[in-house]
Structure formats: structure tokens, C-alpha cells
Design an enzyme around this catalytic site. Structure first.
Site, PDB file in Angstrom:
ATOM      1  N   HIS A   1       0.811  -1.217   0.000  1.00  0.00           N
ATOM      2  CA  HIS A   1       0.000   0.000   0.000  1.00  0.00           C
ATOM      3  C   HIS A   1       0.837   1.255   0.000  1.00  0.00           C
ATOM      4  CE1 HIS A   1      -2.681  -2.932   2.391  1.00  0.00           C
ATOM      5  NE2 HIS A   1      -2.487  -3.290   1.155  1.00  0.00           N
TER       6      HIS A   1
ATOM      7  N   CYS B   1      -7.662  -0.484 -19.140  1.00  0.00           N
ATOM      8  CA  CYS B   1      -7.053   0.270 -18.040  1.00  0.00           C
ATOM      9  C   CYS B   1      -5.921  -0.474 -17.328  1.00  0.00           C
ATOM     10  CB  CYS B   1      -8.118   0.687 -17.029  1.00  0.00           C
ATOM     11  SG  CYS B   1      -8.996  -0.700 -16.302  1.00  0.00           S
TER      12      CYS B   1
HETATM   13  C1  PEP Z   1      -6.269  -4.949 -14.206  1.00  0.00           C
HETATM   14  O1  PEP Z   1      -6.447  -6.040 -13.679  1.00  0.00           O
HETATM   15  O2  PEP Z   1      -5.778  -4.812 -15.349  1.00  0.00           O
HETATM   16  C2  PEP Z   1      -6.632  -3.718 -13.507  1.00  0.00           C
HETATM   17  C3  PEP Z   1      -6.576  -2.557 -14.124  1.00  0.00           C
HETATM   18  O3  PEP Z   1      -6.996  -3.791 -12.207  1.00  0.00           O
HETATM   19  P1  PEP Z   1      -5.988  -4.087 -10.984  1.00  0.00           P
HETATM   20  O4  PEP Z   1      -4.606  -3.831 -11.494  1.00  0.00           O
HETATM   21  O5  PEP Z   1      -6.403  -3.170  -9.902  1.00  0.00           O
HETATM   22  O6  PEP Z   1      -6.262  -5.516 -10.692  1.00  0.00           O
END
Ligand code: PEP
Ligand code: MG
Length: 758
Positions: free
Chosen positions: A370, A683
Site C-alpha cells: 500500500h 485500463c
Molecule cells: C487490471 O487487472 O488490469 C486492472 C486494471 O486492475 P488491478 O490492477 O487493480 O487488478
């Protein structure tokens, strides 16, 4: 008077008093050392007393002697491990011999005239467990020194260590042979947060500087020690009794503390040091320094781990003694501060004055911890897993954090500082270049507009929207807000936070993601279930649907916060269309509830899915028939498609997302979404790297979301890209049986040929 009954305690106490007088005299470093060896020799009834100081080249140099030939000072040297003195430095233990010359390690140096001496007692000069030199007394007689005498010499060595740390000895060192204490060090670690920072060390948990070493009144000091030990034990018991201490690691650590705090051996060693003339706090430090030195040399990882616990405990005890139980490193932060810590929580980092903080060095800390996420959000260069960092520095030491190479330079030599100064200026020029791009449209050479959005998760991320001119927040990881909180945020706290996020975004859209906890994202105040495969376990939407209380509260808070505006919400780790339906019905239910109670609701509620579980690829048309939008979570989608744990450094880089199977999967998603007229974005991390972002745009993605620092480089890339041309070259290569080359190499070559900065 208790002390007077044991051994000859008046001796060491008298010596310490004399040493203090010598330390206070306005004389040069060499003269002071010369005086000190005479004092020690006289007090210990020894014919010889010598001080060796460790140099940066791992050589121990004789700096002062009483009894050996004076001409040997600054001439006689021994390598670490060479001779008795070298052995003491290597092992960090005292050596007590009645017949030194018959010891196998004995190394004779004719210039010293040492041949007549048999009795030998040498102790390491230690500071925070680190060797600074060796202090020796010798006698002609074959004698073994008593336990009290060994103690007394160790205590004296501690005073000498403080004297070394205070500085001044560089001036009398031989030119070209710098002392180890000031040695420049380059240490390797793991990149936690990108960037380069230059500044000065601030210890997150400041070592309590014990200035008052020499105790005047033994009984008084013993009482102080006992009272503080009692308080320490009570405070550990208190911590254990607190209800928020859940089972597991935290409790284990506290149980270990309790065990150490009640250890009679520990207490007795400190009491002995007090009887030898130290103040209670100096005794704590002296015993801890000794223990550190011994444990640091242990190869047993369990023991080394316990060392941290003991360190913590000794620090707590020191704070009890000094009467400031909660020393705060965040106080009065100097300019250009680089915080060095064993580890810290995310909230603790947020306590520091951002304007003065230039970097972070952690002995622990992983890429997904974190504190790392917060360091990244704040744009602070950070390097983790730097072994021993805390004990290798003093407050105010110059330090460079290289968050590109994953290196830390302590006390860097001038040429390294110059090179890094240049690197920082270069990065600043690049940043200025990106800033100039801010006002330029995000459009490719052949006129395709690409929407660049931000990934965020904390309020501190929101100013990046303006700085980067991003078009909105494509992924707001709400779990980060929960991870940095010390307890579960109540509904009205959540409403306030979400409202602040929406206010900061203004008319730019924000796509919230519901809590993605479980897996590696643990909330400290929620009991975690032990799972064999947490990434594939009871996490994210699964947990949300099985225990809907948490998810419903979050949904209600989001609906309140977005009253009169648009709410975009997506669900993580959805594996079937049915799961999305179930989540949607929770939202509907909350909406009905709000309407029934005449609450204001959002103007529009758009619900989407993170596409990150491969099964959805085979149900994609059904899914697209029901959702308002999808966002590809390429980090997880890739992890599950290739069966490689993204958090496991041994396999995380084994396969390349810029490869045939993954690009095909991404193309299928964007094609099907276009047919269904459902907006799609991506994303994951690949959106923020210019080369892979280039591939995404060629596949047809027109909205991508990334970390703030990636917006500039990606925009620079796409403004130089002719999408039509690249697409015509790339797509045939994804057809079955058409091409078997390396797609990443192809893209890199293409970029080089067409002057596209990737
Ligand atoms: C992903 O899994 O690509 C994502 C954007 O979410 P996180 O990295 O928070 O799992
Ligand atoms: Mg994910």
C-alpha cells in the site's frame, strides 16, 4: 550501593567520568584519542591500549596507542579477518586471551614492538550493530580478563563509537584512506515508484540519540530502567489485548515482543551495563548494538527477522526512558528529505510534508504494497527491499534514490552526484516537454482522436487530472481508500470521499470500480481468510455478492455522492454475465430504496464490467447485450490467460502481453464491442507504455486509462502515429498461419522507421 558489591564497578565509572572530561576538552581529534588510550590503559591496569579504526577499504588502521611503539600509529594496518584485531572486526565479538601469541589468528607486526605481550582483550567498536573499529588492551602477564573487565571495555568502546560518529576523525586519517563510517555505498533494491530523488536522510523512526552516556547514580539509573521496562511490558500487553489485533502475523509479532520484553537475560545485560556506569538509555543502546552485531552475522533468516522485532522493542524502551513514547519522524521535515524506514503504512507516508519529500527507501516494501501505491500516487521515487538500509545511515547523510534502476546511493561521491544531477535535469526537461503537450489535442497523425484517462484511487491522485490534461478517470480503484484507512469507512465518510472525487473531476467522467479486495489486497481491519490461491479465490465481486452488506453500502454511498450527476460504476473480476446481473440488481434495489425515501439520485447510472477473467471472452456477446460499457483489465486478464501470477517476480515477466494470443484476444473484445455499439476501454499497465499503447490503438482501442506519469509519453507517441498504416501492417500478422515473428520486435522496428517515440 548495590552496584558496589559486584566486581569493581567504581573502576569503569571513574573511567567513564574521565572520558567525559577528555571529550569536553577543546583539543584536536588525534590528541583526544591519545589521551583516551592513556586513560583506558591506566584504568584497566594494562600496559597497552590501542584503537583501530575501520577504513572504507576494509582495513583496520592503528589510530592511537599507549604502550606499543608510537611510530606505528597510522602505519600499522590489518585487513578485516587478519590477525586478532581483524578477527574481532569480522566476527563482531570480544576476544579474551591469556596467551595471544599462540592464537592461530595472531599476526605479528614488528613495528609495534608487540612481542612481549601475552594477555589480550579486544572488543569491537559498534554503532547500531555496525563495526567502526576495534579497541584493545594488552598485558605482559598471561592473564584472562574478568567478565567485569570485558563489560567495562565494551562500555568504553561505546563511548568511542559515539565519538567516531560525531565526526572529526577524517582529518587525521591518512589521505586517500577514507573511514568506513563515511563510506559511499551503492545498494540494490526493487523499484517501487519511478523517478530520481536527491536529498538527505530522515529516519522514519529516528534512532533515539543517547547523548547522556555516563550515569552518575547507579541506583537511580537502575530504577529508571526497571520502571521503563515495566511500562514497556504493560504497553505490549495492552497492544495484545486490543480488539483490533486480529490473528495472524501481527499477533505473532506482538507475542514475540512480549516474550522479549519479559526476557530476564535481556534485562540482566542492561542492568550490568548500568552498574558499569552507563545511564539507563545508554545501557539499552549498548546491549542492543551488541545483539544486532551478533544477529546480523547470523545466516538464519528466522533470527534475522527477530532482530527487527528486538530493534523495535529497544527503540520503544528508549522512548519510554526519554519520556517521548511517540517520536514522530514527520516532525519538522528538512528540505529535500529522503525518508529511510524499515517499512511503513500508507497513511504514515501521507503524514509527511509532500513539498519537502524527495524520496523513500524501505528495507521491506513490495511493488504492490500500500505504501508503494501511495508513493506512486504522490510521484515520490521509491526503492524497496534495500537490506540493512536503516543501520547504514545517519540522519542528514546525503542520499540518492534511483527509482529507475532500483538503486540507492548513500553518501555518494562527487562524480555520482554530478551524474545524477544531470539525470534529474534531463527528466525535468522531458517533463517540461510533456507539459507543453498538454494543450495539444490527443489525435493521431491520421486524425483519430484517442481519449487518454487516468487510473486513480486516492484523493491525492485527483490534481493529476489538471496536470496531465487527462480526459477523466478511467479507473478509480476504490479499495485504495479502504486500504489506507485504519477502520472500515462508514457510509457518510464514503459519501464525502466520493463526492470530493467527483468535485475534483468537475465535468470529466469518473469510472468507479467497486471494492476489489481479497487476493493481495487485504483490509487490515477485516479478517482475511487463508486461501491457497488468493488471486483466484474469494475476492472482488465474489465477496461482494456473497456478503452484500459491504457492497450495498458502497453502492448506496456512490449513489448519494453522484446525486444530480452521472455515476459510472464497474465491477471487478466478473466471470459470468449472471454475476453482472446479480450486481446490477443490487444497484437497482438501492436505487428503489433511495427513490422510496425521496432521496435525490444520479441523473444517469451507467454500469459496466471489468473484462479481466478469460471466461467472459466466450460469453462476450451476451455480456455486451447487458452492460453499458466494458473496461479491459489487462493485468488480470493476462495473468489468468497465461496462468502466471502477476505478483510473483519469478514468473510475472515470463510471457509478453505484446504477443499473438493476447493481442488476438484484445482484438476480439474491441471488435465485438464495436459491433454491439458498447463503449470499450482498457485500463491495465499496457495502456501506459508507449509501445503497447501503440498496438492497442492499432487494434481499435480509442479510450485507454493509465497512471498520470504515462499520459505525456503516450500522447507524444500517438501524435506521431499513422494508425491506418500500422493497422494495415499489424492485422495481417494476427491472422492464423500468416506470420510467426516476434510482434514486439516488429512494433519496435515500425516505430523506429516512422520516428514514433516509444
Ligand atoms: C487490471 O487487472 O488490469 C486492472 C486494471 O486492475 P488491478 O490492477 O487493480 O487488478
Ligand atoms: Mg484487476
Amino acid at each position: 550501593m548495590k552496584g558496589a558489591m559486584r566486581g569493581s564497578p567504581a573502576g569503569p565509572r571513574l573511567l567513564l567520568r574521565r572520558l567525559r572530561e577528555a571529550l569536553a576538552e577543546p583539543i584536536g581529534a588525534q590528541e583526544r584519542l591519545d589521551k583516551i588510550v592513556v586513560l583506558i590503559a591506566a584504568n584497566m591496569v594494562a600496559e597497552v591500549c590501542s584503537v583501530y579504526i575501520l577504513r572504507a577499504d576494509d582495513v583496520l588502521e592503528l589510530f592511537a596507542t599507549e604502550g606499543l611503539n608510537r611510530s606505528a600509529v597510522h602505519q600499522t594496518t590489518l585487513r578485516v579477518r587478519e590477525g586478532l584485531v581483524g578477527l574481532i572486526a569480522a566476527e563482531a565479538v570480544a576476544l579474551n586471551l591469556s596467551d595471544a601469541r599462540s592464537h592461530p589468528a595472531f599476526a605479528y607486526r614488528p613495528e609495534t614492538g608487540e612481542e612481549e605481550y601475552n594477555g589480550f582483550l579486544g572488543v569491537p567498536v559498534l554503532r547500531a550493530g555496525r563495526i567502526l573499529g576495534v579497541l584493545v588492551v594488552q598485558n605482559r602477564a598471561r592473564r584472562t580478563y574478568s567478565e567485569e573487565e570485558v563489560e567495562a571495555l565494551q562500555t568504553t568502546a561505546m563511548v568511542i563509537a559515539e565519538m567516531f560518529a560525531a565526526g572529526g576523525f577524517e582529518t587525521i586519517a591518512r589521505p586517500g584512506a577514507p573511514l568506513d563510517l563515511r563510506r559511499p555505498m551503492r545498494l540494490h533494491g526493487t523499484v517501487l515508484s519511478d523517478g530520481v530523488g536527491l536529498g538527505y536522510v530522515v529516519l522514519h523512526e529516528p534512532r533515539v540519540v543517547v547523548t547522556d552516556l555516563i550515569g552518575e547514580d547507579v541506583d537511580h539509573e537502575l530504577r529508571r530502567l526497571a520502571t521503563s521496562l515495566d511500562k514497556l511490558r504493560l504497553s505490549v500487553d495492552d497492544m495484545l489485548a486490543r480488539r483490533d489485533v486480529t490473528d495472524g502475523e501481527h499477533r505473532d509479532v506482538l507475542e514475540t515482543y512480549r516474550m522479549f520484553a519479559r526476557d530476564r537475560g535481556w534485562a540482566r545485560k542492561m542492568e550490568d551495563a548500568v552498574r558499569n556506569g552507563l545511564t539507563a538509555e545508554a545501557a539499552v543502546e549498548r546491549v542492543q548494538s551488541d545483539t544486532r552485531a551478533r544477529m546480523l552475522r547470523s545466516t538464519d533468516p528466522y533470527l534475522r527477522e527477530r532482530l527487527h522485532d528486538l530493534d523495535d522493542l529497544a527503540n520503544r524502551l528508549l522512548r519510554e526512558l526519554i519520556g517521548r513514547p511517540h517520536l514522530d519522524g514527520a516532525d519538522k521535515l528538512p528540505k529535500d528529505a529522503i525518508v529511510v524506514a524499515r517499512n511503513m503504512g500508507a497513511a504514515e507516508l501521507l503524514d509527511y510534508d509532500r513539498d519537502r519529500l524527495r524520496g523513500l527507501v524501505l528495507e521491506e516494501g513490495g511493488p504492490t504494497s500500500h505504501v508503494t501505491i501511495v508513493a506512486r500516487a504522490l510521484g515520490i521515487p521509491a526503492v524497496g527491499q534495500v537490506a540493512g538500509a536503516v543501520s547504514l545511515v545517519e540522519r542528514g547523510d546525503a542520499v540518492i534514490v534511483d527509482g529507475e534502476a532500483g538503486e540507492v546511493h548513500f553518501r555518494p561521491p562527487a562524480d555520482v552526484e554530478v551524474a545524477y544531477g544531470e539525470k534529474v535535469r534531463f527528466r525535468a526537461r522531458r517533463q517540461a516537454q510533456y507539459r507543453r503537450l498538454r494543450s495539444k489535442p490527443s489525435v493521431t497523425l491520421d486524425g483519430h482522436a484517442v481519449t487518454l484517462q487516468l487510473n486513480a484511487g486516492l484523493i491525492v491522485d485527483m490534481p493529476h487530472l489538471d496536470e496531465s490534461a487527462a480526459a477523466g478517470v478511467g479507473l478509480f480503484r476504490t479499495e485504495l481508500l479502504f486500504m489506507v484507512a485504519s477502520q472500515l469507512p462508514r457510509i457518510n465518510e464514503q459519501v464525502a470521499i466520493y463526492r470530493r472525487v467527483l468535485d475534483a473531476a468537475g465535468d470529466r467522467p469518473v469510472t468507479f470500480r467497486s471494492l476489489d479486495i481479497g487476493g493481495d489486497k487485504i483490509l487490515p481491519y477485516l479478517r482475511a481468510v487463508e486461501e491457497e490461491n488468493p488471486a483466484m479465490g474469494w475476492r472482488a465481486i465474489r465477496l461482494g455478492l456473497d456478503r452484500p452488506g459491504l457492497l450495498r453500502t458502497q453502492i448506496r454511498a456512490l449513489l448519494h455522492a453522484a446525486a444530480g450527476r452521472d455515476l459510472r460504476l464497474m465491477f471487478p473480476m466478473v466471470a459470468t454475465t449472471a454475476e453482472f446481473r446479480a450486481a446490477r440488481s443490487l444497484v437497482d434495489r438501492e436505487l428503489r430504496h433511495l427513490k422510496r425515501h425521496a432521496h435525490r439520485i444520479p441523473d444517469h447510472v451507467r454500469l459496466g464490467v471489468m473484462l479481466e477473467v478469460p471466461s467472459l471472452l466466450f460469453e462476450i456477446d451476451e455480456l455486451l447485450g447487458e452492460v453499458d460499457f466494458v473496461s479491459v483489465g489487462s493485468n488480470d486478464l493476462f495473468q489468468f490467460m497465461t496462468a502466471t501470477d502477476r505478483g510473483n517476480i519469478r514468473v510475472a515477466d515470463r510471457y509478453d502481453p505484446v504477443s499473438l494470443p493476447f493481442l488476438r484476444a484484445l482484438k476480439r473484445i474491441v471488435d465485438r464491442a464495436a459491433l454491439a455499439h458498447v463503449p470499450v476501454s482498457l485500463c491495465g499497465e499496457i495502456a501506459g507504455r508507449p509501445l503497447s499503447a501503440m498496438a492497442l490503438i492499432a487494434l481499435g482501442y480509442r479510450t485507454i486509462s493509465m497512471s498520470p506519469s504515462a499520459i505525456g509519453p503516450v500522447k507524444e507517441m500517438l501524435r506521431a502515429l499513422d494508425v491506418g498504416r500500422l493497422r494495415a501492417r499489424l492485422l495481417p500478422r494476427l491472422e492464423p498461419g500468416r506470420w510467426n515473428g516476434d510482434l514486439r520486435a516488429f512494433l519496435a522496428e515500425y516505430a523506429a522507421e516512422h520516428d514514433i517515440p516509444v
